[in-house]
Write a protein that holds these residues in place. Sequence first.
Motif, mmCIF file in Angstrom:
data_model
loop_
_atom_site.group_PDB
_atom_site.id
_atom_site.type_symbol
_atom_site.label_atom_id
_atom_site.label_comp_id
_atom_site.label_asym_id
_atom_site.label_seq_id
_atom_site.Cartn_x
_atom_site.Cartn_y
_atom_site.Cartn_z
ATOM 1 N N LEU A 37 0.834 -1.204 0.000
ATOM 2 C CA LEU A 37 0.000 0.000 0.000
ATOM 3 C C LEU A 37 0.872 1.258 0.000
ATOM 4 O O LEU A 37 0.543 2.254 -0.665
ATOM 5 N N LYS A 38 1.991 1.203 0.707
ATOM 6 C CA LYS A 38 2.926 2.331 0.704
ATOM 7 C C LYS A 38 3.465 2.577 -0.707
ATOM 8 O O LYS A 38 3.543 3.718 -1.165
ATOM 9 N N ARG A 39 3.808 1.512 -1.409
ATOM 10 C CA ARG A 39 4.307 1.655 -2.782
ATOM 11 C C ARG A 39 3.224 2.193 -3.714
ATOM 12 O O ARG A 39 3.508 2.988 -4.606
ATOM 13 N N LEU A 40 1.989 1.753 -3.497
ATOM 14 C CA LEU A 40 0.886 2.267 -4.326
ATOM 15 C C LEU A 40 0.712 3.766 -4.145
ATOM 16 O O LEU A 40 0.489 4.497 -5.113
ATOM 17 N N LEU A 41 0.798 4.213 -2.916
ATOM 18 C CA LEU A 41 0.675 5.654 -2.660
ATOM 19 C C LEU A 41 1.821 6.417 -3.307
ATOM 20 O O LEU A 41 1.628 7.538 -3.793
ATOM 21 N N GLN A 42 3.001 5.801 -3.360
ATOM 22 C CA GLN A 42 4.128 6.420 -4.059
ATOM 23 C C GLN A 42 3.831 6.527 -5.556
ATOM 24 O O GLN A 42 4.139 7.541 -6.182
ATOM 25 N N ILE A 43 3.227 5.491 -6.119
ATOM 26 C CA ILE A 43 2.864 5.513 -7.542
ATOM 27 C C ILE A 43 1.864 6.634 -7.802
ATOM 28 O O ILE A 43 1.989 7.383 -8.779
ATOM 29 N N LYS A 44 0.860 6.765 -6.919
ATOM 30 C CA LYS A 44 -0.148 7.813 -7.094
ATOM 31 C C LYS A 44 0.489 9.197 -7.029
ATOM 32 O O LYS A 44 0.103 10.118 -7.759
ATOM 33 N N GLU A 45 1.484 9.345 -6.167
ATOM 34 C CA GLU A 45 2.183 10.622 -6.051
ATOM 35 C C GLU A 45 2.975 10.920 -7.327
ATOM 36 O O GLU A 45 2.999 12.051 -7.807
ATOM 37 N N ASP A 46 3.610 9.887 -7.884
ATOM 38 C CA ASP A 46 4.402 10.054 -9.105
ATOM 39 C C ASP A 46 3.531 10.244 -10.347
ATOM 40 O O ASP A 46 3.923 10.925 -11.292
ATOM 41 N N ILE A 47 2.359 9.596 -10.349
ATOM 42 C CA ILE A 47 1.436 9.664 -11.487
ATOM 43 C C ILE A 47 0.071 10.084 -10.956
ATOM 44 O O ILE A 47 -0.818 9.255 -10.750
ATOM 45 N N PRO A 48 -0.143 11.382 -10.717
ATOM 46 C CA PRO A 48 -1.349 11.851 -10.017
ATOM 47 C C PRO A 48 -2.669 11.560 -10.745
ATOM 48 O O PRO A 48 -3.696 11.398 -10.099
ATOM 49 N N ASN A 49 -2.671 11.465 -12.046
ATOM 50 C CA ASN A 49 -3.918 11.252 -12.794
ATOM 51 C C ASN A 49 -4.147 9.782 -13.129
ATOM 52 O O ASN A 49 -4.831 9.465 -14.095
ATOM 53 N N LEU A 50 -3.598 8.917 -12.324
ATOM 54 C CA LEU A 50 -3.718 7.486 -12.569
ATOM 55 C C LEU A 50 -5.176 7.048 -12.503
ATOM 56 O O LEU A 50 -5.860 7.270 -11.505
ATOM 57 N N GLN A 51 -5.640 6.446 -13.588
ATOM 58 C CA GLN A 51 -7.044 5.998 -13.642
ATOM 59 C C GLN A 51 -7.235 4.740 -12.808
ATOM 60 O O GLN A 51 -6.324 3.931 -12.663
ATOM 61 N N GLU A 52 -8.414 4.584 -12.264
ATOM 62 C CA GLU A 52 -8.812 3.380 -11.524
ATOM 63 C C GLU A 52 -7.943 3.127 -10.291
ATOM 64 O O GLU A 52 -7.813 1.988 -9.840
ATOM 65 N N PHE A 53 -7.345 4.177 -9.725
ATOM 66 C CA PHE A 53 -6.451 3.981 -8.584
ATOM 67 C C PHE A 53 -7.183 3.327 -7.416
ATOM 68 O O PHE A 53 -6.646 2.406 -6.786
ATOM 69 N N ASP A 54 -8.386 3.777 -7.101
ATOM 70 C CA ASP A 54 -9.126 3.224 -5.953
ATOM 71 C C ASP A 54 -9.403 1.738 -6.136
ATOM 72 O O ASP A 54 -9.319 0.956 -5.187
ATOM 73 N N LEU A 55 -9.720 1.342 -7.374
ATOM 74 C CA LEU A 55 -9.969 -0.069 -7.673
ATOM 75 C C LEU A 55 -8.702 -0.897 -7.436
ATOM 76 O O LEU A 55 -8.740 -1.959 -6.817
ATOM 77 N N VAL A 56 -7.573 -0.384 -7.910
ATOM 78 C CA VAL A 56 -6.294 -1.075 -7.727
ATOM 79 C C VAL A 56 -5.930 -1.129 -6.242
ATOM 80 O O VAL A 56 -5.505 -2.167 -5.733
ATOM 81 N N TYR A 57 -6.112 -0.021 -5.541
ATOM 82 C CA TYR A 57 -5.803 0.036 -4.109
ATOM 83 C C TYR A 57 -6.607 -1.025 -3.350
ATOM 84 O O TYR A 57 -6.061 -1.768 -2.528
ATOM 85 N N ASP A 58 -7.906 -1.116 -3.647
ATOM 86 C CA ASP A 58 -8.759 -2.110 -2.988
ATOM 87 C C ASP A 58 -8.296 -3.532 -3.292
ATOM 88 O O ASP A 58 -8.271 -4.396 -2.406
ATOM 89 N N PHE A 59 -7.915 -3.787 -4.548
ATOM 90 C CA PHE A 59 -7.440 -5.121 -4.942
ATOM 91 C C PHE A 59 -6.174 -5.483 -4.167
ATOM 92 O O PHE A 59 -6.055 -6.589 -3.622
ATOM 93 N N VAL A 60 -5.233 -4.565 -4.100
ATOM 94 C CA VAL A 60 -3.969 -4.812 -3.398
ATOM 95 C C VAL A 60 -4.229 -5.041 -1.904
ATOM 96 O O VAL A 60 -3.713 -5.989 -1.309
ATOM 97 N N GLU A 61 -5.053 -4.184 -1.301
ATOM 98 C CA GLU A 61 -5.346 -4.325 0.123
ATOM 99 C C GLU A 61 -6.089 -5.629 0.418
ATOM 100 O O GLU A 61 -5.740 -6.367 1.349
ATOM 101 N N ASN A 62 -7.097 -5.949 -0.383
ATOM 102 C CA ASN A 62 -7.881 -7.175 -0.159
ATOM 103 C C ASN A 62 -7.047 -8.432 -0.370
ATOM 104 O O ASN A 62 -7.173 -9.402 0.382
ATOM 105 N N THR A 63 -6.193 -8.414 -1.389
ATOM 106 C CA THR A 63 -5.325 -9.570 -1.625
ATOM 107 C C THR A 63 -4.363 -9.754 -0.460
ATOM 108 O O THR A 63 -4.153 -10.876 0.014
#
Length: 199
Positions: free
Chosen positions: A40-66
């Motif tokens: 999750l920390k790495r995902l937040l870093q990705i969001k910071e590097d690529i602020p307009n990343l589409q479907e971020f919430d969906l990916v975040y939920d998938f990573v957290e749930n997995t």
Amino acid sequence: TIIDKILAIHNDVFKKLGIGLYNSIEWITAMKGMYVTKNLKRLLQIKEDIPNLQEFDLVYDFVENTGQELVESGVDWSYYMHGDSHLGNILFEPLQGSIKLVDPRGQFGHIEGTEGDMRYDMAKMTQDFYLNYADILAGNYVMDADDNVFLYRDNQLANEMCSHLKRKFTEYGYDCEQIVKLSIVLMITCIPFHSEDRQ
């Protein structure tokens, strides 16, 4: 096959050298660190590097749930594992058929050393066979104007290798769907390590 030899090293050697059959608090804490906190920390870093990343919430939920699913579904702990078993860290010598593993992880969560959850190593291998990590790193692909990716590979052979890997995982008692989901998570969260190439 080479796949069989690699899996045998992990499952017939590493696991037999020292395996834990119960869930210790230390192991669960280490898995939370590896499968939830770190990713999750790495995902937040990705969001910071690529602020307009589409479907971020969906990916975040998938990573957290997995990650939570892996932590809650038990553990396949071994006191000996490699920790980064993608094909770039596996050397095969064809004349003698020997295999050497290089660049081991050295830490799993907060636990230093060679121990960890074997599903992690299985997922690192799956990155190459299911998700084509090695091909992507080698540049063996093209992207069209719509950002669709096309790999230069024999799809029939690749499908046969994936089917064989899945059969072997089942023989060794792994949940194949769980391993594939973890490999997707590991692939997504390695993006910060490859930020030199935005594509």
